[in-house]
Scaffold this motif. Structure first.
Motif, PDB file in Angstrom:
ATOM      1  N   SER A  44       0.746  -1.274   0.046  1.00 39.46           N
ATOM      2  CA  SER A  44      -0.048  -0.059  -0.102  1.00 39.46           C
ATOM      3  C   SER A  44       0.924   1.346   0.102  1.00 39.46           C
ATOM      4  CB  SER A  44      -0.904  -0.025   1.207  1.00 39.46           C
ATOM      5  OG  SER A  44      -0.133  -0.081   2.496  1.00 39.46           O
ATOM      6  N   ASN A  45       2.053   1.300   0.592  1.00 45.20           N
ATOM      7  CA  ASN A  45       2.869   2.433   0.430  1.00 45.20           C
ATOM      8  C   ASN A  45       4.347   2.154   0.183  1.00 45.20           C
ATOM      9  OD1 ASN A  45       0.735   4.033   1.804  1.00 45.20           O
ATOM     10  ND2 ASN A  45       1.180   2.863   3.762  1.00 45.20           N
ATOM     11  N   PRO A  46       4.459   1.950  -1.095  1.00 44.70           N
ATOM     12  CA  PRO A  46       5.947   1.679  -1.691  1.00 44.70           C
ATOM     13  C   PRO A  46       6.671   2.946  -1.727  1.00 44.70           C
ATOM     14  CG  PRO A  46       4.450   1.762  -3.454  1.00 44.70           C
ATOM     15  CD  PRO A  46       3.607   2.014  -2.165  1.00 44.70           C
ATOM     16  N   LEU A  47       7.856   2.536  -2.443  1.00 44.90           N
ATOM     17  CA  LEU A  47       9.053   3.423  -3.096  1.00 44.90           C
ATOM     18  C   LEU A  47       8.682   3.474  -4.374  1.00 44.90           C
ATOM     19  CD1 LEU A  47      11.476   5.117  -2.264  1.00 44.90           C
ATOM     20  CD2 LEU A  47      12.605   3.278  -3.203  1.00 44.90           C
ATOM     21  N   HIS A  48       8.272   4.743  -5.119  1.00 41.86           N
ATOM     22  CA  HIS A  48       8.000   5.068  -6.036  1.00 41.86           C
ATOM     23  C   HIS A  48       9.271   5.411  -7.034  1.00 41.86           C
ATOM     24  CE1 HIS A  48       3.318   5.887  -5.963  1.00 41.86           C
ATOM     25  NE2 HIS A  48       3.615   4.756  -5.076  1.00 41.86           N
ATOM     26  N   VAL A  49       9.513   4.509  -8.169  1.00 37.84           N
ATOM     27  CA  VAL A  49      10.718   4.764  -8.858  1.00 37.84           C
ATOM     28  C   VAL A  49      10.217   5.177 -10.509  1.00 37.84           C
ATOM     29  CG1 VAL A  49      12.424   3.555  -7.526  1.00 37.84           C
ATOM     30  CG2 VAL A  49      11.242   2.471  -9.409  1.00 37.84           C
ATOM     31  N   TYR A  50      10.897   6.224 -10.873  1.00 40.97           N
ATOM     32  CA  TYR A  50      10.437   6.506 -12.517  1.00 40.97           C
ATOM     33  C   TYR A  50      11.834   6.478 -13.251  1.00 40.97           C
ATOM     34  CZ  TYR A  50       6.657   8.450  -9.970  1.00 40.97           C
ATOM     35  OH  TYR A  50       5.504   8.388  -8.868  1.00 40.97           O
ATOM     36  N   GLU A  51      11.456   6.474 -14.511  1.00 42.58           N
ATOM     37  CA  GLU A  51      12.442   6.134 -15.486  1.00 42.58           C
ATOM     38  C   GLU A  51      13.278   7.543 -15.913  1.00 42.58           C
ATOM     39  OE1 GLU A  51      13.342   3.625 -19.537  1.00 42.58           O
ATOM     40  OE2 GLU A  51      11.248   4.612 -19.310  1.00 42.58           O
ATOM     41  N   SER A  52      12.643   8.403 -15.927  1.00 43.08           N
ATOM     42  CA  SER A  52      12.884  10.162 -16.182  1.00 43.08           C
ATOM     43  C   SER A  52      12.963  10.814 -15.166  1.00 43.08           C
ATOM     44  CB  SER A  52      11.820  10.220 -17.317  1.00 43.08           C
ATOM     45  OG  SER A  52      11.926   9.617 -18.232  1.00 43.08           O
ATOM     46  N   ILE A  53      13.742  11.881 -15.233  1.00 42.73           N
ATOM     47  CA  ILE A  53      13.657  12.914 -14.344  1.00 42.73           C
ATOM     48  C   ILE A  53      12.138  13.603 -14.069  1.00 42.73           C
ATOM     49  CG2 ILE A  53      15.911  13.343 -14.315  1.00 42.73           C
ATOM     50  CD1 ILE A  53      15.501  16.060 -15.888  1.00 42.73           C
ATOM     51  N   ASN A  54      12.019  14.311 -13.000  1.00 42.60           N
ATOM     52  CA  ASN A  54      10.686  15.029 -12.802  1.00 42.60           C
ATOM     53  C   ASN A  54       9.563  13.888 -12.678  1.00 42.60           C
ATOM     54  OD1 ASN A  54      11.950  17.398 -12.382  1.00 42.60           O
ATOM     55  ND2 ASN A  54      11.979  17.637 -14.520  1.00 42.60           N
ATOM     56  N   TYR A  55       9.818  12.627 -12.255  1.00 42.57           N
ATOM     57  CA  TYR A  55       8.654  11.623 -12.106  1.00 42.57           C
ATOM     58  C   TYR A  55       8.009  11.449 -13.348  1.00 42.57           C
ATOM     59  CZ  TYR A  55       9.908  13.761  -7.446  1.00 42.57           C
ATOM     60  OH  TYR A  55      10.348  14.252  -6.416  1.00 42.57           O
ATOM     61  N   ARG A  56       8.618  11.354 -14.309  1.00 40.85           N
ATOM     62  CA  ARG A  56       8.074  10.966 -15.768  1.00 40.85           C
ATOM     63  C   ARG A  56       8.565   9.724 -16.351  1.00 40.85           C
ATOM     64  NH1 ARG A  56       5.599  16.104 -18.100  1.00 40.85           N
ATOM     65  NH2 ARG A  56       6.415  17.655 -16.569  1.00 40.85           N
ATOM     66  N   GLY A  57       7.692   9.302 -17.397  1.00 38.29           N
ATOM     67  CA  GLY A  57       8.222   8.085 -17.905  1.00 38.29           C
ATOM     68  C   GLY A  57       7.767   7.085 -17.236  1.00 38.29           C
ATOM     69  N   ALA A  58       8.174   5.795 -17.487  1.00 40.50           N
ATOM     70  CA  ALA A  58       7.782   4.542 -17.034  1.00 40.50           C
ATOM     71  C   ALA A  58       8.066   4.631 -15.465  1.00 40.50           C
ATOM     72  CB  ALA A  58       8.698   3.456 -17.669  1.00 40.50           C
ATOM     73  N   TRP A  59       7.264   3.823 -14.577  1.00 41.45           N
ATOM     74  CA  TRP A  59       7.129   3.873 -13.308  1.00 41.45           C
ATOM     75  C   TRP A  59       6.992   2.481 -12.843  1.00 41.45           C
ATOM     76  CZ3 TRP A  59       2.967   1.967 -10.779  1.00 41.45           C
ATOM     77  CH2 TRP A  59       1.834   1.788 -11.492  1.00 41.45           C
ATOM     78  N   GLN A  60       7.488   2.419 -11.468  1.00 43.37           N
ATOM     79  CA  GLN A  60       7.257   0.981 -10.764  1.00 43.37           C
ATOM     80  C   GLN A  60       7.206   1.454  -9.309  1.00 43.37           C
ATOM     81  OE1 GLN A  60       5.929  -1.920 -10.393  1.00 43.37           O
ATOM     82  NE2 GLN A  60       6.590  -2.597 -12.189  1.00 43.37           N
ATOM     83  N   LYS A  61       6.443   0.387  -8.553  1.00 45.08           N
ATOM     84  CA  LYS A  61       6.363   0.375  -7.044  1.00 45.08           C
ATOM     85  C   LYS A  61       7.259  -0.535  -6.490  1.00 45.08           C
ATOM     86  CE  LYS A  61       1.595   1.641  -7.021  1.00 45.08           C
ATOM     87  NZ  LYS A  61       0.562   1.476  -6.376  1.00 45.08           N
ATOM     88  N   LEU A  62       8.102  -0.286  -5.512  1.00 48.45           N
ATOM     89  CA  LEU A  62       9.233  -1.281  -4.965  1.00 48.45           C
ATOM     90  C   LEU A  62       8.423  -1.398  -3.550  1.00 48.45           C
ATOM     91  CD1 LEU A  62      12.791  -0.049  -5.721  1.00 48.45           C
ATOM     92  CD2 LEU A  62      11.440  -1.975  -7.011  1.00 48.45           C
ATOM     93  N   CYS A  63       7.996  -2.792  -3.017  1.00 50.75           N
ATOM     94  CA  CYS A  63       7.414  -2.820  -2.092  1.00 50.75           C
ATOM     95  C   CYS A  63       8.473  -3.579  -0.970  1.00 50.75           C
ATOM     96  CB  CYS A  63       6.265  -3.931  -2.153  1.00 50.75           C
ATOM     97  SG  CYS A  63       5.218  -3.336  -3.455  1.00 50.75           S
ATOM     98  N   ARG A  64       9.390  -4.262  -1.130  1.00 48.86           N
ATOM     99  CA  ARG A  64      10.455  -4.561  -0.273  1.00 48.86           C
ATOM    100  C   ARG A  64      11.849  -4.665  -0.464  1.00 48.86           C
ATOM    101  NH1 ARG A  64      11.325 -10.440  -1.004  1.00 48.86           N
ATOM    102  NH2 ARG A  64      10.195 -11.124  -2.882  1.00 48.86           N
ATOM    103  N   THR A  65      12.678  -4.876   0.174  1.00 53.62           N
ATOM    104  CA  THR A  65      14.027  -4.958  -0.182  1.00 53.62           C
ATOM    105  C   THR A  65      14.518  -6.084  -1.153  1.00 53.62           C
ATOM    106  OG1 THR A  65      14.712  -4.582   2.139  1.00 53.62           O
ATOM    107  CG2 THR A  65      16.288  -5.773   0.863  1.00 53.62           C
ATOM    108  N   ASP A  66      15.392  -5.555  -2.160  1.00 54.64           N
ATOM    109  CA  ASP A  66      15.877  -6.301  -3.386  1.00 54.64           C
ATOM    110  C   ASP A  66      17.205  -5.905  -3.687  1.00 54.64           C
ATOM    111  OD1 ASP A  66      16.070  -7.741  -5.743  1.00 54.64           O
ATOM    112  OD2 ASP A  66      14.016  -7.077  -6.458  1.00 54.64           O
ATOM    113  N   ARG A  67      17.914  -6.997  -3.600  1.00 54.63           N
ATOM    114  CA  ARG A  67      19.507  -6.836  -3.733  1.00 54.63           C
ATOM    115  C   ARG A  67      19.817  -7.077  -5.018  1.00 54.63           C
ATOM    116  NH1 ARG A  67      21.939  -9.691  -0.104  1.00 54.63           N
ATOM    117  NH2 ARG A  67      23.910  -9.630  -1.364  1.00 54.63           N
ATOM    118  N   ASP A  68      18.942  -7.122  -6.044  1.00 53.10           N
ATOM    119  CA  ASP A  68      19.606  -6.990  -7.587  1.00 53.10           C
ATOM    120  C   ASP A  68      17.870  -6.588  -8.228  1.00 53.10           C
ATOM    121  OD1 ASP A  68      19.964  -7.287 -10.114  1.00 53.10           O
ATOM    122  OD2 ASP A  68      20.459  -9.481  -9.922  1.00 53.10           O
ATOM    123  N   LEU A  69      18.031  -5.367  -8.598  1.00 51.52           N
ATOM    124  CA  LEU A  69      16.832  -4.944  -9.515  1.00 51.52           C
ATOM    125  C   LEU A  69      16.852  -5.289 -10.829  1.00 51.52           C
ATOM    126  CD1 LEU A  69      16.594  -1.362  -7.961  1.00 51.52           C
ATOM    127  CD2 LEU A  69      15.186  -3.283  -7.360  1.00 51.52           C
TER     128      LEU A  69
END
Length: 137
Positions: A44-69
């Protein structure tokens, strides 16, 4: 005796049909490639990551620790998150560290709850370098 034979045959056929359906279900269900680091239903409350600056382009939510994205993909894309993140928003109640190398090593940046960065080019982790992410609650 014939009535009992027909009843037994019918019961056996129904039992086989049910067994066939039950055993066939897993074969048709798609299994996830890995434990869902980016599962949206359980996060419900993830880390939002974006492919481009200023929160643009493709996006994804990270929900838990990951040693290899490297095995995570952008939402509605086949492209890997690895070395392609340019902006981040932490909408989680936890703190996240993102790292330039896999296994939580190398340059990193800390994102406390509510923090964001529209342009990773201006800090020590850098743009398009993030390879792992660690969640701390």
């Amino acid at each position: 005796m014939k009535a009992y034979g027909k009843l037994a045959l019918a019961a056996g056929t129904v039992a086989m049909g049910v067994t066939g359906v039950l055993s066939a279900a897993p074969a048709t269900a798609a299994a996830p490639a890995k434990a869902s680091t980016t599962a949206t239903a359980a996060c419900s409350n993830p880390l939002h990551v974006y492919e481009s600056i200023n929160y643009r382009g493709a996006w994804q939510k990270l929900c838990r620790t990951d040693r290899d994205l490297g095995d995570n993909k952008w939402h509605n894309s086949r492209k890997s998150l690895d070395n392609s993140i340019s902006s981040i928003k932490n909408v989680d109640r936890c703190t996240w560290n993102v790292y330039a190398w896999g296994g939580y090593i190398g340059n990193y940046k800390t994102f406390r709850p509510g923090k964001k960065d529209p342009d990773l080019r201006n800090n020590n982790v850098g743009n398009d370098t993030i390879t792992s992410a660690k969640k701390s609650c």
